[in-house]
Design a protein around this motif. Structure first.
Motif, PDB file in Angstrom:
ATOM      1  N   HIS A   1       0.890  -1.346  -0.092  1.00 55.90           N
ATOM      2  CA  HIS A   1      -0.057  -0.060   0.053  1.00 55.90           C
ATOM      3  C   HIS A   1       0.955   1.278  -0.060  1.00 55.90           C
ATOM      4  O   HIS A   1       1.782   1.405   0.534  1.00 55.90           O
ATOM      5  CB  HIS A   1      -0.906   0.107   1.366  1.00 55.90           C
ATOM      6  CG  HIS A   1      -1.498   1.411   1.372  1.00 55.90           C
ATOM      7  ND1 HIS A   1      -2.432   1.646   1.029  1.00 55.90           N
ATOM      8  CD2 HIS A   1      -1.148   2.509   2.327  1.00 55.90           C
ATOM      9  CE1 HIS A   1      -2.822   3.159   1.491  1.00 55.90           C
ATOM     10  NE2 HIS A   1      -1.873   3.470   2.105  1.00 55.90           N
TER      11      HIS A   1
ATOM     12  N   CYS B   1      -0.280   5.715   0.365  1.00 51.85           N
ATOM     13  CA  CYS B   1      -1.461   6.567   0.218  1.00 51.85           C
ATOM     14  C   CYS B   1      -1.039   7.446  -1.164  1.00 51.85           C
ATOM     15  O   CYS B   1      -2.088   8.347  -1.410  1.00 51.85           O
ATOM     16  CB  CYS B   1      -1.459   7.606   1.192  1.00 51.85           C
ATOM     17  SG  CYS B   1      -1.503   6.498   2.932  1.00 51.85           S
TER      18      CYS B   1
ATOM     19  N   ARG C   1      -6.027   8.218   8.233  1.00 50.17           N
ATOM     20  CA  ARG C   1      -5.497   6.887   7.019  1.00 50.17           C
ATOM     21  C   ARG C   1      -4.716   6.018   7.847  1.00 50.17           C
ATOM     22  O   ARG C   1      -5.161   4.807   7.693  1.00 50.17           O
ATOM     23  CB  ARG C   1      -4.715   7.546   6.067  1.00 50.17           C
ATOM     24  CG  ARG C   1      -5.307   8.497   5.096  1.00 50.17           C
ATOM     25  CD  ARG C   1      -4.500   8.806   3.878  1.00 50.17           C
ATOM     26  NE  ARG C   1      -3.068   8.894   4.041  1.00 50.17           N
ATOM     27  CZ  ARG C   1      -2.658  10.116   4.314  1.00 50.17           C
ATOM     28  NH1 ARG C   1      -3.236  11.462   4.065  1.00 50.17           N
ATOM     29  NH2 ARG C   1      -1.103  10.479   4.162  1.00 50.17           N
TER      30      ARG C   1
ATOM     31  N   CYS D   1       1.447   2.900   8.149  1.00 48.93           N
ATOM     32  CA  CYS D   1       2.020   3.502   7.071  1.00 48.93           C
ATOM     33  C   CYS D   1       3.008   4.314   6.884  1.00 48.93           C
ATOM     34  O   CYS D   1       3.150   5.323   7.724  1.00 48.93           O
ATOM     35  CB  CYS D   1       0.798   4.067   6.251  1.00 48.93           C
ATOM     36  SG  CYS D   1       1.368   4.341   4.462  1.00 48.93           S
TER      37      CYS D   1
ATOM     38  N   CYS E   1       4.379   5.554   3.865  1.00 49.96           N
ATOM     39  CA  CYS E   1       4.386   5.920   2.696  1.00 49.96           C
ATOM     40  C   CYS E   1       5.168   7.142   2.579  1.00 49.96           C
ATOM     41  O   CYS E   1       5.294   8.029   3.371  1.00 49.96           O
ATOM     42  CB  CYS E   1       3.357   5.753   1.771  1.00 49.96           C
ATOM     43  SG  CYS E   1       2.085   6.936   1.994  1.00 49.96           S
TER      44      CYS E   1
ATOM     45  N   CYS F   1       2.580   9.826   3.890  1.00 49.28           N
ATOM     46  CA  CYS F   1       2.778   9.874   5.317  1.00 49.28           C
ATOM     47  C   CYS F   1       3.949  10.491   6.062  1.00 49.28           C
ATOM     48  O   CYS F   1       3.862  11.214   6.930  1.00 49.28           O
ATOM     49  CB  CYS F   1       2.620   8.409   5.900  1.00 49.28           C
ATOM     50  SG  CYS F   1       0.762   7.882   5.589  1.00 49.28           S
TER      51      CYS F   1
HETATM   52 ZN   LIG Z   1       0.551   6.349   3.905  1.00 45.86          ZN
END
Ligand SMILES: [Zn+2]
Ligand SMILES: [Zn+2]
Ligand SMILES: [Zn+2]
Length: 400
Positions: A299, A301, A347, A359, A361, A364
């Motif tokens: 995953h 975002c 999120r 997360c 990412c 983030c």
């Molecule tokens: Zn993220």
């Protein structure tokens, strides 16, 4: 085909592996296409009359019938009838139990892979059959909006049962992402709600009555069964098909005079408004499926790829949404569009609750360093709002 464009590598968070591009892709390009190992329509979606092929999820309803049923208006007429994608002449059914397919080919494939084991044999379905009881028990635990189906599990069992090499198929399913026993319990809890221990027990008993065999008994122990539920909970990809959206795609591609085009556009806008009033988001035949490559995608975002269903059935096409370089990881969003727009805090809460990871990412990380990020007070409000929305949805489902 997919083997040349991507590869699974055993690195990367949070799944311990990830999918990587072997060559560069342009935004909009299809990175790979794949068929699922198993796929199944959701129980309530089916019960509410969303007609789809029992094998490939292709809609079996004509676009006009679809709109009439959903708007409850029998006088709606869709122009350009030739743009309706549904070809009823090819439809067929299982001669023994009457489940419907879009084609002979789907009926045959379903029979070869799992339906021989799951066929209820009787046209007047016996509500006391363990498989019917299993489906009913699941429906009472899992109201719309649906995210999983116990029949997907039943199809996994039956696929193993009917396979010439059951050990190899079991091995294949074991390659999907796995958690620790505690994590699996957390996921089952999330999927089944407060009484999940008793519910898990009930589902396992009914599944055992319906489909016990030596080959699958490892999945019928309390741990094995919970593990399979968690596997489906964290790996299944939603599949949605709609004859109306196919019709819309085709009519909007027609070369029409400007005024006719204008009329058509407002007709479609008006139609979607009516549908929204009548059924809200419930427009599609919906189900879920397990895909080997898609499930290997981690995953972000800020994803660079999006799973799409361009053939109006269960065949998934992974589409690049940004340019991707060779060697770069293919990242998709596990969150829907709406949730993706929320603050980092919300999120991360959704991802932690449903997928058990934090997360990290690019988006983030960037937002966590941003001093202007929303204050904690605002975030709490944000979170309350989600909770409220969820209970609204649950209430509505209970009313239905
Ligand atoms: Zn993220
Ligand atoms: Zn089909
Ligand atoms: Zn049948």
């Amino acid at each position: 085909m997919a083997g040349h464009s991507v590869e699974i590598r055993n690195t990367g968070e949070p799944k311990g592996r990830g999918l990587y591009a072997v060559r560069p892709f342009k935004a909009g390009e299809v990175i790979f296409e794949e068929l699922p190992l198993v796929c199944c329509q959701f129980a309530w979606n089916c019960a509410y009359g969303y007609l789809a092929c029992d094998f490939c999820m292709r809609p079996l309803e004509g676009a006009e019938d679809n709109v009439r049923r959903l708007t409850r208006r029998n006088d709606v007429i869709l122009p350009h009838a030739h743009c309706c994608p549904t070809n009823k002449e090819n439809h067929t059914e299982c001669p023994a139990c009457g489940v419907q397919y879009c084609s002979d080919s789907c009926r045959e494939k379903a029979w070869i892979h799992y339906h021989r084991t799951l066929c209820l044999q009787s046209r007047s379905r016996n509500p006391n059959h363990p498989l019917e009881q299993l489906n009913e028990a699941w429906k009472q635990m899992h109201y719309p909006p649906e995210t999983a189906s116990i029949m997907l599990l039943a199809r996994i069992f039956a696929t193993v049962e009917q396979s010439e090499d059951p050990a190899a198929i079991i091995q294949l399913f074991m390659q999907f992402c796995h958690q620790t026993v505690n994590e699996e319990e957390e996921i089952a809890h999330k999927m089944l709600g407060e009484q999940f221990t008793g519910q898990l027990q009930l589902l396992r008993e009914l599944m055992t009555q319906a489909l016990y065999s030596d080959t699958v008994q490892q999945w019928l122990t309390p741990e094995g069964f919970q593990s399979l539920i968690a596997l489906v909970g964290t790996n299944a990809q939603g599949v949605g098909t709609s004859p109306l959206s196919e019709w819309v795609k085709k009519v909007t591609a027609l070369q029409l005079p400007a005024d006719e085009k204008h009329n058509l556009d407002s007709f479609i806008d008006n139609l979607y408004k009516q549908l929204d009033d009548e059924v809200g988001g419930f427009l599609n035949s919906e189900g879920s499926a397990l895909y080997m490559l898609q499930s290997a995608c981690n995953h972000s975002c800020e994803p660079n790829a999006l799973p799409t269903f361009p053939h109006s059935n269960f065949q998934l096409a992974m589409c690049a949404i940004t340019d991707i370089e060779a060697g770069q990881e293919i990242l998709i969003s596990y969150l829907d569009e709406c949730a993706l727009e929320r603050s980092r805090h919300s999120r991360q809460k959704i991802l932690r609750d449903n997928y058990l990871f934090t997360c990290r990412c690019t988006k983030c990380e960037a937002q966590s360093e941003d001093p202007d990020e929303t204050s904690s007070e605002e975030e709490e409000e944000d979170e309350d709002e989600i909770e409220e929305k969820m209970s609204d949805v649950e209430e509505q489902a209970a009313v239905n």
